[in-house]
Design a protein around this motif. Structure first.
Motif, PDB file in Angstrom:
ATOM      1  N   ASP A 456       0.758  -1.117   0.153  1.00 52.07           N
ATOM      2  CA  ASP A 456       0.042   0.070  -0.109  1.00 52.07           C
ATOM      3  C   ASP A 456       0.901   1.233  -0.003  1.00 52.07           C
ATOM      4  O   ASP A 456       2.001   1.452   0.495  1.00 52.07           O
ATOM      5  CB  ASP A 456      -0.987  -0.108   1.205  1.00 52.07           C
ATOM      6  CG  ASP A 456      -2.427   0.591   1.053  1.00 52.07           C
ATOM      7  OD1 ASP A 456      -2.404   1.441  -0.108  1.00 52.07           O
ATOM      8  OD2 ASP A 456      -2.976   0.698   2.057  1.00 52.07           O
ATOM      9  N   ASP A 457       0.329   2.127  -0.548  1.00 49.73           N
ATOM     10  CA  ASP A 457       0.975   3.649  -0.412  1.00 49.73           C
ATOM     11  C   ASP A 457       2.365   3.803  -0.789  1.00 49.73           C
ATOM     12  O   ASP A 457       3.255   4.647  -0.333  1.00 49.73           O
ATOM     13  CB  ASP A 457       0.879   4.062   1.180  1.00 49.73           C
ATOM     14  CG  ASP A 457      -0.397   4.226   1.768  1.00 49.73           C
ATOM     15  OD1 ASP A 457      -1.486   4.253   0.812  1.00 49.73           O
ATOM     16  OD2 ASP A 457      -0.616   3.994   2.923  1.00 49.73           O
ATOM     17  N   GLU A 513      -3.836   4.287  -7.310  1.00 47.92           N
ATOM     18  CA  GLU A 513      -4.751   4.726  -6.302  1.00 47.92           C
ATOM     19  C   GLU A 513      -5.186   6.338  -6.517  1.00 47.92           C
ATOM     20  O   GLU A 513      -4.235   7.080  -6.974  1.00 47.92           O
ATOM     21  CB  GLU A 513      -4.126   4.799  -4.761  1.00 47.92           C
ATOM     22  CG  GLU A 513      -4.662   3.788  -3.924  1.00 47.92           C
ATOM     23  CD  GLU A 513      -4.032   4.061  -2.597  1.00 47.92           C
ATOM     24  OE1 GLU A 513      -4.468   3.025  -1.933  1.00 47.92           O
ATOM     25  OE2 GLU A 513      -3.400   5.113  -2.175  1.00 47.92           O
TER      26      GLU A 513
HETATM   27 CA    CA Z   1      -3.032   3.327  -0.120  1.00 48.52          CA
END
Ligand code: CA
Ligand code: C2E
Ligand code: CA
Length: 558
Positions: A456-457, A513
């Motif tokens: 993630d991220d 995202e």
């Molecule tokens: Ca994220």
């Protein structure tokens, strides 16, 4: 002009016994030192006085870093903000060569910069002067007050600044991001040294219109008055430039700014609001200054409210799983979803995770909440299978709190078994960061037990590229801030595009995202990234709405 002042100063020095003056001419690098010998241990006139002050062994250890940085900045005169021409730096040094007089004395270095028409420094004139008793006392008293012993003193000074309606007022706070890690990595002594360095540095940076205090270990606060907003930015950039690293240790300073609009608000409240702005950008790799705004506060529920209510909320179904669809850019069809928690409070309405996740990560409740959301995800998949639609995988967030203990994998396994769903329908999203870099084993186990791993991220945190090297991850999710920020420039776009092709090269899939526009989706598609998640396609929605989006003709079974 500089030379004329210098001569006058020289005249003066021959009459007093407590001064020494020097001049440095930037046009030809020449310098001159006028002294009647009192500062012979510090300045002997053999080398450029600024270099000598920067390197001198006679300066007290506690002051040498600040003084050194200041003198080097002067030598490198482009770093000195052009709006200011006059600086004073107090420090302790051994002034005399006489071994019988080897005590540290308090000295004031004052420099005046003489600028040409184009505002570049033409020459500087400096003088050293022993501080008199009253000055020394004053300095010691202010130091002890700013040492967080007597914040009342700061409050009093700050109050005067705020009440002076002839000028604007602002509160600035800053702290060192991940200060704890510095303590761990370099030792607490180094940590303390850095904090003292910052405190002493503020002494030389802040003018009489800017007062500062230390609120806690690594949190500093400044109350300032100003005419133009640029003055706030200038103060921040000076702090960053001068105090943003210590020797070869660099760290990130995070700033909160509160422009005082209502001068009747008590100081404590002003401080709280500034802290709120500062804390709101913790962990954000792209931003280190945040201005307080009123809606920052109005949307916030207190920590106490959250903690008093959390167990009740979980038992009474106030936490709800929302799903944000992931789309294939090329087919425009839904290929998956991310589970995101929402707290639907009967009076306060829908609270976003930003308001409570951090509290739960601190008090440990996050493990219960995550487990609950994982169960909702498994349940949803079971529902899809039962109604005969082709299920899409749901990715769930695994808080970093889990990563220290692999037991949570048993919980996941138990849920997958309970709802009897294929393991590849549950994917796990993990944010790798410097804090959990050591927990790679747990992440590897998760993979060995058959779960798909999404990083993630990506791009937002610490050394993401480095982490790719030996990563067990299957998919990387490009962070939405990283993505939107980098999309703004050609250079940034190139970085995104190369990141995508590099990831594909090493066999990783990509999800982008925060895709908010058609142009962004097209750009990603051209770069070879096919999966996107973002408002352009859909916001996170309730399970019911998701089913309508993903399965047009979905008929729920319960
Ligand atoms: Ca994220
Ligand atoms: P995240 O995992 O990075 O989740 C993506 C966030 O981006 C979500 O915010 C989502 O609503 C938001 N987002 C998606 N598309 C867009 C877009 O196009 N533009 C913008 N501006 N934002 C977009 P959300 O739901 O507020 O969640 C925030 C964070 O809270 C999540 O970030 C995640 O770290 C955490 N979180 C959410 N639910 C859970 C959970 O059940 N467990 C754990 N441990 N953390 C959670
Ligand atoms: Ca996520």
């Amino acid at each position: 002009m500089g030379k004329r002042i210098f001569e006058a100063l020289n005249d003066f020095i021959t009459r007093t016994h407590e001064m020494c003056a020097f001049v440095v001419d930037f046009s030809d690098g020449g310098f001159d030192v006028m002294s009647n010998g009192i500062f012979s241990a510090i300045l002997d006139g053999s080398v450029n006085p600024l270099e000598q002050l920067a390197e001198s062994k006679c300066i007290h250890e506690a002051d040498s870093v600040v003084l050194g940085a200041f003198c080097r900045d002067l030598l490198n005169s482009c770093k000195i903000p052009i709006q200011e021409d006059h600086f004073t730096v107090p420090f302790r040094g051994i002034v005399s060569d006489d071994p019988s007089d080897a005590d540290y004395k308090w000295i004031n270095l004052t420099v005046v910069i003489d600028r040409g028409d184009d505002l570049t420094a033409k020459c500087i004139i400096g003088h050293l002067r022993l501080m008199n008793n009253a000055e020394i006392l004053n300095k010691i008293i202010t130091d002890s007050f700013t040492n967080d012993k007597h914040p009342q003193v700061f409050n009093g000074q700050a109050k005067r600044i705020i009440e002076d309606t002839s000028r604007n007022a602002a509160i600035v706070q800053f702290d060192i991001e991940k200060f704890k890690l510095i303590n761990v990595k370099y030792g607490e002594e180094k940590g303390t040294e850095i904090l003292n360095y910052i405190k002493n540095g503020l002494d030389t940076i802040c003018t009489d219109k800017q007062v500062y205090t230390r609120l806690s270990a690594d949190v500093f606060m400044i109350a300032m008055s100003y005419d133009k907003p640029e003055e706030i930015e200038r103060l921040i950039s000076r702090i960053e430039e001068r105090l943003g690293s210590f020797g070869d240790i660099s760290y990130k300073l995070v700033f909160g700014v509160n422009i005082v609009t209502d001068r009747s608000v008590p100081m404590r409240k002003l401080g709280d609001r500034t802290a709120m702005a500062r804390q709101s950008i913790k962990g954000n790799a792209l931003k280190n200054v945040c201005y307080y705004s009123e809606n920052q506060e109005s949307s916030l529920v207190s920590k106490k409210f959250i903690e008093d209510r959390m167990d009740y909320a979980l038992e009474h179904g106030e936490f709800v799983m929302y799903l944000q669809p992931k789309y294939s850019i090329s087919t425009a069809g839904v290929v998956g979803a991310e589970a995101l928690v929402r707290w639907i409070h009967p009076e306060k309405g829908m609270l976003p995770p930003a308001e409570f996740i951090a509290v739960f990560e601190k008090n440990g409740f996050i493990t219960k909440l995550d487990r609950y959301i994982w169960e909702q995800a498994c349940k949803a998949i079971r529902g899809w299978i039962d109604s005969g639609v082709q299920p899409v995988p749901i990715s769930v967030n695994i808080s970093r709190v889990h990563l220290t203990d692999e037991k949570f994998i048993d919980d996941l396994d138990a849920l997958v078994e309970k709802y009897d769903i294929p393991k590849n329908m549950i994917e796990t999203e993990i944010t790798e960061s410097v804090e959990n870099a050591g927990d790679g084993d747990v992440i590897k186990k998760l993979k060995e037990r058959g779960y798909m791993l999404l990083m993630d991220d990506f791009g937002s945190g610490y050394s993401s590229l480095n982490m790719l090297k030996n990563t067990p991850f299957d998919v990387i999710k490009i962070d939405r801030d990283f993505f939107s920020e980098f999309m703004l420039s050609d250079r940034g776009k190139k970085i995104i595009s190369h990141t995508i092709s590099m990831s594909k090269d090493i066999g990783l899939d990509m999800v982008a995202e925060g895709v908010e526009t058609k142009e962004q989706a097209e750009f990603l598609h051209n770069c070879g990234c096919d999966v996107a998640q973002g408002y352009f396609y859909s916001k996170p929605v309730s399970l019911n709405d998701f089913e309508h989006i993903a399965y047009d003709d979905f008929i729920a079974t319960d």
